[in-house]
Design a protein around this motif. Structure first.
Motif, PDB file in Angstrom:
ATOM      1  N   THR A  86      33.216  20.350 -24.652  1.00 27.83           N
ATOM      2  CA  THR A  86      32.454  21.559 -24.363  1.00 27.83           C
ATOM      3  C   THR A  86      33.380  22.730 -24.051  1.00 27.83           C
ATOM      4  OG1 THR A  86      30.697  20.171 -23.450  1.00 27.83           O
ATOM      5  CG2 THR A  86      30.550  22.510 -23.010  1.00 27.83           C
ATOM      6  N   ILE A  87      34.514  22.458 -23.431  1.00 28.37           N
ATOM      7  CA  ILE A  87      35.501  23.517 -23.200  1.00 28.37           C
ATOM      8  C   ILE A  87      35.916  24.147 -24.523  1.00 28.37           C
ATOM      9  CG2 ILE A  87      37.912  23.919 -22.545  1.00 28.37           C
ATOM     10  CD1 ILE A  87      37.505  21.998 -20.221  1.00 28.37           C
ATOM     11  N   TRP A  88      36.196  23.297 -25.505  1.00 35.18           N
ATOM     12  CA  TRP A  88      36.602  23.786 -26.822  1.00 35.18           C
ATOM     13  C   TRP A  88      35.448  24.487 -27.538  1.00 35.18           C
ATOM     14  CZ3 TRP A  88      39.819  25.639 -30.022  1.00 35.18           C
ATOM     15  CH2 TRP A  88      39.637  25.558 -31.397  1.00 35.18           C
ATOM     16  N   GLY A  89      34.265  23.873 -27.516  1.00 34.39           N
ATOM     17  CA  GLY A  89      33.120  24.468 -28.197  1.00 34.39           C
ATOM     18  C   GLY A  89      32.711  25.798 -27.583  1.00 34.39           C
ATOM     19  N   SER A  90      32.729  25.881 -26.258  1.00 35.95           N
ATOM     20  CA  SER A  90      32.364  27.129 -25.583  1.00 35.95           C
ATOM     21  C   SER A  90      33.390  28.220 -25.843  1.00 35.95           C
ATOM     22  CB  SER A  90      32.228  26.895 -24.078  1.00 35.95           C
ATOM     23  OG  SER A  90      31.194  25.977 -23.800  1.00 35.95           O
ATOM     24  N   LEU A  91      34.654  27.829 -25.910  1.00 39.18           N
ATOM     25  CA  LEU A  91      35.705  28.804 -26.196  1.00 39.18           C
ATOM     26  C   LEU A  91      35.510  29.420 -27.579  1.00 39.18           C
ATOM     27  CD1 LEU A  91      38.397  30.124 -25.341  1.00 39.18           C
ATOM     28  CD2 LEU A  91      39.567  28.183 -26.411  1.00 39.18           C
ATOM     29  N   CYS A  92      35.061  28.608 -28.533  1.00 37.89           N
ATOM     30  CA  CYS A  92      34.908  29.079 -29.908  1.00 37.89           C
ATOM     31  C   CYS A  92      33.774  30.090 -30.068  1.00 37.89           C
ATOM     32  CB  CYS A  92      34.675  27.898 -30.850  1.00 37.89           C
ATOM     33  SG  CYS A  92      36.157  26.895 -31.131  1.00 37.89           S
ATOM     34  N   VAL A  93      32.799  30.097 -29.167  1.00 39.31           N
ATOM     35  CA  VAL A  93      31.706  31.062 -29.259  1.00 39.31           C
ATOM     36  C   VAL A  93      31.832  32.149 -28.201  1.00 39.31           C
ATOM     37  CG1 VAL A  93      30.110  29.390 -30.249  1.00 39.31           C
ATOM     38  CG2 VAL A  93      30.182  29.681 -27.771  1.00 39.31           C
ATOM     39  N   THR A  94      32.951  32.169 -27.482  1.00 37.51           N
ATOM     40  CA  THR A  94      33.161  33.206 -26.484  1.00 37.51           C
ATOM     41  C   THR A  94      33.550  34.508 -27.170  1.00 37.51           C
ATOM     42  OG1 THR A  94      33.893  31.585 -24.853  1.00 37.51           O
ATOM     43  CG2 THR A  94      34.481  33.878 -24.450  1.00 37.51           C
ATOM     44  N   PRO A  95      32.816  35.585 -26.937  1.00 33.96           N
ATOM     45  CA  PRO A  95      33.190  36.877 -27.522  1.00 33.96           C
ATOM     46  C   PRO A  95      34.629  37.235 -27.154  1.00 33.96           C
ATOM     47  CG  PRO A  95      31.006  37.018 -26.577  1.00 33.96           C
ATOM     48  CD  PRO A  95      31.561  35.679 -26.166  1.00 33.96           C
ATOM     49  N   GLY A  96      35.357  37.696 -28.127  1.00 29.03           N
ATOM     50  CA  GLY A  96      36.772  37.979 -27.913  1.00 29.03           C
ATOM     51  C   GLY A  96      37.593  36.945 -28.639  1.00 29.03           C
ATOM     52  N   PHE A  97      37.389  35.684 -28.299  1.00 28.21           N
ATOM     53  CA  PHE A  97      38.084  34.607 -29.009  1.00 28.21           C
ATOM     54  C   PHE A  97      37.493  34.436 -30.402  1.00 28.21           C
ATOM     55  CE2 PHE A  97      38.781  30.214 -30.290  1.00 28.21           C
ATOM     56  CZ  PHE A  97      40.128  30.033 -30.008  1.00 28.21           C
ATOM     57  N   SER A  98      36.158  34.456 -30.499  1.00 26.70           N
ATOM     58  CA  SER A  98      35.507  34.269 -31.793  1.00 26.70           C
ATOM     59  C   SER A  98      35.716  35.457 -32.717  1.00 26.70           C
ATOM     60  CB  SER A  98      34.003  34.034 -31.596  1.00 26.70           C
ATOM     61  OG  SER A  98      33.407  35.152 -30.957  1.00 26.70           O
ATOM     62  N   TYR A 320      20.661  27.393 -26.563  1.00 29.21           N
ATOM     63  CA  TYR A 320      21.605  26.287 -26.701  1.00 29.21           C
ATOM     64  C   TYR A 320      22.757  26.410 -25.711  1.00 29.21           C
ATOM     65  CZ  TYR A 320      24.971  23.067 -28.736  1.00 29.21           C
ATOM     66  OH  TYR A 320      25.875  22.055 -28.909  1.00 29.21           O
ATOM     67  N   THR A 321      23.306  27.634 -25.553  1.00 28.84           N
ATOM     68  CA  THR A 321      24.406  27.803 -24.598  1.00 28.84           C
ATOM     69  C   THR A 321      23.948  27.562 -23.168  1.00 28.84           C
ATOM     70  OG1 THR A 321      23.959  30.191 -24.595  1.00 28.84           O
ATOM     71  CG2 THR A 321      25.716  29.393 -26.033  1.00 28.84           C
ATOM     72  N   LEU A 322      22.702  27.912 -22.855  1.00 31.41           N
ATOM     73  CA  LEU A 322      22.171  27.625 -21.523  1.00 31.41           C
ATOM     74  C   LEU A 322      22.041  26.119 -21.307  1.00 31.41           C
ATOM     75  CD1 LEU A 322      19.407  30.388 -21.188  1.00 31.41           C
ATOM     76  CD2 LEU A 322      21.608  30.291 -19.999  1.00 31.41           C
ATOM     77  N   SER A 323      21.608  25.400 -22.362  1.00 33.49           N
ATOM     78  CA  SER A 323      21.494  23.946 -22.243  1.00 33.49           C
ATOM     79  C   SER A 323      22.864  23.301 -22.100  1.00 33.49           C
ATOM     80  CB  SER A 323      20.763  23.370 -23.458  1.00 33.49           C
ATOM     81  OG  SER A 323      21.553  23.453 -24.630  1.00 33.49           O
ATOM     82  N   VAL A 324      23.859  23.870 -22.791  1.00 28.10           N
ATOM     83  CA  VAL A 324      25.229  23.363 -22.660  1.00 28.10           C
ATOM     84  C   VAL A 324      25.742  23.572 -21.238  1.00 28.10           C
ATOM     85  CG1 VAL A 324      27.625  23.710 -23.392  1.00 28.10           C
ATOM     86  CG2 VAL A 324      25.806  23.634 -25.091  1.00 28.10           C
ATOM     87  N   MET A 325      25.432  24.732 -20.654  1.00 27.58           N
ATOM     88  CA  MET A 325      25.851  24.996 -19.282  1.00 27.58           C
ATOM     89  C   MET A 325      25.194  24.014 -18.314  1.00 27.58           C
ATOM     90  SD  MET A 325      25.731  28.566 -17.107  1.00 27.58           S
ATOM     91  CE  MET A 325      23.928  28.605 -17.053  1.00 27.58           C
ATOM     92  N   ALA A 326      23.908  23.718 -18.534  1.00 26.18           N
ATOM     93  CA  ALA A 326      23.210  22.753 -17.681  1.00 26.18           C
ATOM     94  C   ALA A 326      23.845  21.369 -17.810  1.00 26.18           C
ATOM     95  CB  ALA A 326      21.732  22.690 -18.051  1.00 26.18           C
ATOM     96  N   SER A 327      24.212  20.980 -19.024  1.00 23.59           N
ATOM     97  CA  SER A 327      24.870  19.686 -19.228  1.00 23.59           C
ATOM     98  C   SER A 327      26.225  19.641 -18.528  1.00 23.59           C
ATOM     99  CB  SER A 327      25.033  19.418 -20.725  1.00 23.59           C
ATOM    100  OG  SER A 327      23.785  19.405 -21.383  1.00 23.59           O
ATOM    101  N   SER A 328      26.928  20.774 -18.525  1.00 13.94           N
ATOM    102  CA  SER A 328      28.227  20.835 -17.853  1.00 13.94           C
ATOM    103  C   SER A 328      28.067  20.677 -16.348  1.00 13.94           C
ATOM    104  CB  SER A 328      28.922  22.160 -18.176  1.00 13.94           C
ATOM    105  OG  SER A 328      29.160  22.288 -19.566  1.00 13.94           O
ATOM    106  N   VAL A 329      26.988  21.248 -15.806  1.00 16.04           N
ATOM    107  CA  VAL A 329      26.711  21.074 -14.377  1.00 16.04           C
ATOM    108  C   VAL A 329      26.478  19.604 -14.070  1.00 16.04           C
ATOM    109  CG1 VAL A 329      25.072  21.593 -12.528  1.00 16.04           C
ATOM    110  CG2 VAL A 329      25.781  23.403 -14.097  1.00 16.04           C
ATOM    111  N   SER A 330      25.668  18.943 -14.907  1.00 16.23           N
ATOM    112  CA  SER A 330      25.367  17.529 -14.704  1.00 16.23           C
ATOM    113  C   SER A 330      26.625  16.673 -14.748  1.00 16.23           C
ATOM    114  CB  SER A 330      24.365  17.047 -15.766  1.00 16.23           C
ATOM    115  OG  SER A 330      24.131  15.668 -15.664  1.00 16.23           O
TER     116      SER A 330
END
Length: 362
Positions: A86-98, A320-330
């Motif tokens: 998720t660190i890698w996937g989130s980085l790829c959709v982060t504005p600036g990096f993408s 989807y990004t909100l669901s990913v954040m919730a999964s990261s919390v879990s």
């Protein structure tokens, strides 16, 4: 057979900066949402890497005489792997990096090697949690038989089988997504991207597999955890009522006989009760944090336009990004449950970090 190699979308990098007709979220709104959620997700992911590394070390130190340690170790391994992906996937959709001029298309590569694999591991997490919850239910219903059925070897085999059952079909369903070099006229450069090998048969095959693997499989795991958690909660409440009624009855036998109607069919020890409470806590956090992910897949099945290549791609990416954040919390908070509710875990944790022991090892 002639294979037609097609591109899923004209240019996925435009997702972050363009608005789609009929979509609920504009490109500018999506940019801000992705920037915020990606930052928060990365914070939780970094915390998850630390906490799950500690969990793994503690469970290894505790040993595997108890089958619960094996399944909890498997859960920690799944959480650790999902946080890395998720660190890698989130980085790829982060504005600036993408938006950077990289030698690859971050959104496409990240979706396949980060987000897609993270969803796969999340299914492993769901089934491991389902097994842990189901095991506790069996320990209450048939405590004598379950010790013969669920041994250390059985638990290990089940954990391996869960991994194979989730990873194997994924490979079969997504092998046709391949890496290719794409020429971008705007940049006058050739970069690495992703495309899909398409035939009518493969398209139909993928639709069926997506329904079975992407919808039915995670929902069954989710429902299993939900049902088992409800059962455990109801049982603990009945057990608590029975204990209170026995305490109020005192030494009066008549009162004790009258309160026996509240007694559960199978009573459990205090140690087992603490483990049940721990499992309920883990399962409850999983249910709360996994619900958004389940809703995403349900909407994808009901509304074909709700996905990364559909008409409502901006809305999809937001949810989807909100669901990913919730999964990261879990994946990052279980350590607090183990430490507060597990005496042996807490003692092993304190020994590992050379802290003063306040509780005796039980």
């Amino acid at each position: 057979m002639i294979l037609n190699v097609t591109q899923p979308s004209q240019e996925l990098e435009n997702v972050l900066s363009s608005s789609t007709g009929g979509d609920f979220i504009t490109g500018a709104q999506l940019y801000f949402i992705l920037l915020t959620t990606s930052a928060l997700t990365q914070v939780f992911n970094l915390g998850g890497v630390i906490t799950n590394s500690i969990n793994i070390a503690v469970f290894v130190k505790l040993g595997f005489n108890e089958t619960s340690n094996i399944s909890l170790l498997a859960l920690a391994l799944c959480d650790l792997l999902s946080t890395f992906l998720t660190i890698w996937g989130s980085l790829c959709v982060t504005p600036g990096f993408s938006d950077a001029e990289l030698p690859f298309l971050p959104t496409e590569i990240g979706n396949l090697t980060g987000g897609g694999l993270a969803n796969l591991v999340l299914r492993c997490t769901a089934w491991v949690t389902a097994f842990i919850s189901f095991e506790r239910c069996l320990c209450i219903l048939i405590p004598l038989k379950v010790k013969k059925w669920i041994t250390r070897k059985t638990t290990t085999v089940v954990m391996v089988a869960i991994c194979i059952a989730t990873i194997g079909p994924y490979i079969g369903a997504h092998w046709r997504w391949i890496f290719v070099w794409k020429f971008l006229p705007g940049r006058n450069a050739t970069v690495l991207g992703v495309t899909v090998v398409s035939t009518p048969f493969l398209d139909l095959k993928e639709k069926i597999e997506n329904i079975v693997l992407g919808l039915i499989q995670p929902i069954v795991a989710f429902v299993t955890v939900l049902v088992c958690t409800v059962f455990l909660v109801v049982y603990l409440r009945r057990s608590s009522q029975w204990r209170k009624s026995m305490a109020s009855a005192g030494e009066e036998k008549a009162g004790g006989d009258n309160s026996s109607r509240f007694e559960p069919k199978q009573t459990i020890s205090r140690k087992e009760e603490k483990l049940v409470r721990l499992v309920i806590s883990i399962a409850t956090i999983f249910i709360v944090c996994y619900t958004p992910n389940t809703l995403v897949f349900l909407n994808m099945a009901i509304f074909p336009s709700f996905w990364v290549f559909g008409q409502h791609k901006n809305t999809f990416l937001m949810v989807y990004t909100l669901s990913v954040m919730a999964s990261s919390v879990s994946a990052s908070v279980n350590i607090f449950i183990y430490y507060n509710m597990g005496t042996r875990y807490r003692n092993a944790f304190r020994l590992m970090f050379h802290l003063d022991l306040k509780d005796s090892v039980k």
